[in-house]
Design an enzyme around this catalytic site. Sequence first.
Site, short mmCIF file in Angstrom:
data_model
loop_
_atom_site.label_atom_id
_atom_site.label_comp_id
_atom_site.label_asym_id
_atom_site.label_seq_id
_atom_site.Cartn_x
_atom_site.Cartn_y
_atom_site.Cartn_z
N LYS A 75 0.83 -1.22 0.00
CA LYS A 75 0.00 0.00 0.00
C LYS A 75 0.86 1.26 0.00
CE LYS A 75 -1.67 1.55 4.11
NZ LYS A 75 -1.43 2.95 4.50
N ASN A 76 1.83 1.31 0.90
CA ASN A 76 2.59 2.55 1.05
C ASN A 76 3.61 2.78 -0.07
OD1 ASN A 76 1.10 3.16 3.26
ND2 ASN A 76 2.66 2.62 4.77
N CYS B 64 -3.98 13.21 13.09
CA CYS B 64 -4.79 12.01 12.93
C CYS B 64 -4.64 11.16 14.18
CB CYS B 64 -4.40 11.24 11.68
SG CYS B 64 -2.88 10.33 11.88
N ARG C 245 1.39 14.92 13.00
CA ARG C 245 1.79 14.71 11.61
C ARG C 245 1.76 15.99 10.75
NH1 ARG C 245 -0.75 9.14 9.61
NH2 ARG C 245 1.12 9.13 8.33
N ASP D 278 5.07 0.79 11.96
CA ASP D 278 3.85 0.14 11.46
C ASP D 278 3.74 -1.32 11.91
OD1 ASP D 278 3.11 2.49 10.28
OD2 ASP D 278 3.68 1.91 8.25
N ARG E 267 -8.48 -0.57 4.78
CA ARG E 267 -7.58 0.40 4.15
C ARG E 267 -6.24 -0.23 3.79
NH1 ARG E 267 -6.68 5.62 7.45
NH2 ARG E 267 -5.55 5.98 5.53
C1 EPZ Z 1 4.50 7.06 6.27
O1 EPZ Z 1 3.80 8.14 6.85
C2 EPZ Z 1 3.52 5.91 6.19
N1 EPZ Z 1 2.39 6.30 5.37
C3 EPZ Z 1 3.06 5.52 7.59
O2 EPZ Z 1 2.24 4.36 7.49
C4 EPZ Z 1 4.29 5.16 8.43
O3 EPZ Z 1 3.89 4.90 9.76
C5 EPZ Z 1 5.30 6.31 8.42
O4 EPZ Z 1 5.63 6.67 7.05
C6 EPZ Z 1 6.60 5.99 9.13
O5 EPZ Z 1 7.21 4.88 8.56
C7 EPZ Z 1 2.45 6.18 4.05
O6 EPZ Z 1 3.45 5.75 3.48
C8 EPZ Z 1 1.25 6.56 3.27
P1 EPZ Z 1 6.78 10.40 8.16
P2 EPZ Z 1 4.41 9.60 6.80
O7 EPZ Z 1 6.69 11.65 7.37
O8 EPZ Z 1 5.12 9.76 5.52
C9 EPZ Z 1 7.16 13.81 11.49
C10 EPZ Z 1 0.35 3.00 7.93
O9 EPZ Z 1 -0.14 2.47 8.95
N2 EPZ Z 1 7.04 14.80 10.40
O10 EPZ Z 1 7.95 9.51 7.91
O11 EPZ Z 1 3.32 10.55 7.13
C11 EPZ Z 1 5.87 13.01 11.67
O12 EPZ Z 1 4.92 13.73 12.43
C12 EPZ Z 1 0.87 4.42 7.94
O13 EPZ Z 1 0.43 2.42 6.83
C13 EPZ Z 1 7.17 16.14 10.70
O14 EPZ Z 1 7.38 16.52 11.86
O15 EPZ Z 1 5.44 9.54 8.01
C14 EPZ Z 1 6.39 11.77 12.35
O16 EPZ Z 1 6.56 12.01 13.71
C15 EPZ Z 1 0.59 5.14 9.21
N3 EPZ Z 1 7.06 17.05 9.69
C16 EPZ Z 1 7.77 11.56 11.70
O17 EPZ Z 1 8.12 12.85 11.14
C17 EPZ Z 1 6.84 16.66 8.39
O18 EPZ Z 1 6.76 17.53 7.51
C18 EPZ Z 1 7.80 10.53 10.58
O19 EPZ Z 1 6.72 10.76 9.69
C19 EPZ Z 1 6.73 15.30 8.10
C20 EPZ Z 1 6.83 14.37 9.12
#
Ligand code: EPZ
Length: 432
Positions: free
Chosen positions: A22-23, A124, A129, A314, A407
């Site tokens: 999915k991701n 969320c 996020r 995850d 999902r």
């Molecule tokens: C991706 O989310 C995945 N989603 C998530 O999977 C997964 O948990 C996550 O990566 C971590 O591996 C998809 O691929 C669609 P991040 P993403 O940006 O990209 C902070 C699932 O269950 N951050 O790597 O949103 C953020 O808040 C889902 O399949 C900022 O502060 O994760 C978090 O604490 C849930 N500012 C950390 O970085 C930003 O601009 C990592 O988030 C961006 C992120």
Amino acid sequence: MDRIKIRGGKVLEGQIFISGAKNAALPLICASLLTDETVTLTNMPMLSDIKAMNILLEQLGTKIDEFNDFVDGHPAKTYSYRTKEATSLVAPYDYVRKMRASYYVLGPLLARYGKCELSLPGGCAIGARPMDIHLAALEQMGAQIEIKNGYIFADAHGKLKGAHIIFPGVSVGATCNVLMASVLAEGRTVLENCAKEPEIGDLAELLNAMGAKIEGIGTSVLTIDGVEKLHGATHKVIPDRIEAGSYAVAAAITRGKIELINAQSATLRRPLQVLKDMGVRVSETDRGILIDAKGCHLVGQDIMTEPFPGFPTDLQAQFLALMLTAEGASMITETIFENRFMHVPELLRMGANINVHGHASAIVRGVKKLSGAPVMATDLRASFALVLAGLVAEGETIVNRVYHLDRGYEKLEEKLRAVGADIERIKDNDEE
Ligand code: EPZ
């Protein structure tokens, strides 16, 4: 709303086919916006998030064709995407609020059209996020960003410009979005401190197949030389490492034996090592990975979530559930998201012994037994953890809010039933 009913106590045995990730699929779909030619994606999972992303792209003017296909003898979807010319550059609130990954349209639209309006996703169930890392990088590439009425208004006034960007934090989403933005930018972009998740490698492979010039794939530094135009390509989505890891836990928690067909151990090194350290037999086979916990006495292990190649956030909820059936105490530390223990109160209702300390860590102590209960979770992976607990609990567990599972887990009940689980979906209008 549909529910899932599980009668626990079955030892799971057999094979489970692992679907496309999915991701990986979600950013790949958005990469198709970068060209006026056709991008075809095979081994696509059949999930509600994919359908939601397809609806968003159609709203932007993409023509999508869907085909029923087979991957290694198992049904999968193939989709062709063609965005001859975008008819809208707006990702509205109603789409983004339902699926955060809608934000992946920002990089491609800004790269190809110099403009995009995207509703800010907001927080969320698992944390705040924010998108600050995405936006700061796009600003470094010359985009003007304004936030107004809950929307991001991004305007590059023509083409984005290559830049040297050091991400202040490791983010999967920001790495993908900025990578997609950079492939059509003027000149060279260097991205440092990139996330290295396999899904990013998959995206970079598709972009290169479309004519992009990306080097450093799989490392934390990506160098991109912008090109004038990208062309169509066909690409096979990588297998879902999180789905594979989730079913690996299903084998371990029921002390069963499951071969995960198509799973790739290179994408699961840390979780597989934890299973081995707990006392599970893990081996590679010709077709995937064999998880054998038959007759095993499992011992608790500590886990800390980290960006890839560390232990994935995850899989945290699923491994936490597994630790409940192991001897001794395990400390689970969540470092990626600030609110990712929402499964704990539900597991406590099933007889678990877990103490959460602050937002970041939980001590799990193995218990003699769990007992079935009606439960519900607020996110996808937490919901799967409840299914896992239900598989070993005495009596009946009803998992509510099944739409979370839909999902991200294709044919969940079918796959688990095929290895011996007593599990069924109760449709909203069915009698119990
Ligand atoms: C991706 O989310 C995945 N989603 C998530 O999977 C997964 O948990 C996550 O990566 C971590 O591996 C998809 O691929 C669609 P991040 P993403 O940006 O990209 C902070 C699932 O269950 N951050 O790597 O949103 C953020 O808040 C889902 O399949 C900022 O502060 O994760 C978090 O604490 C849930 N500012 C950390 O970085 C930003 O601009 C990592 O988030 C961006 C992120």
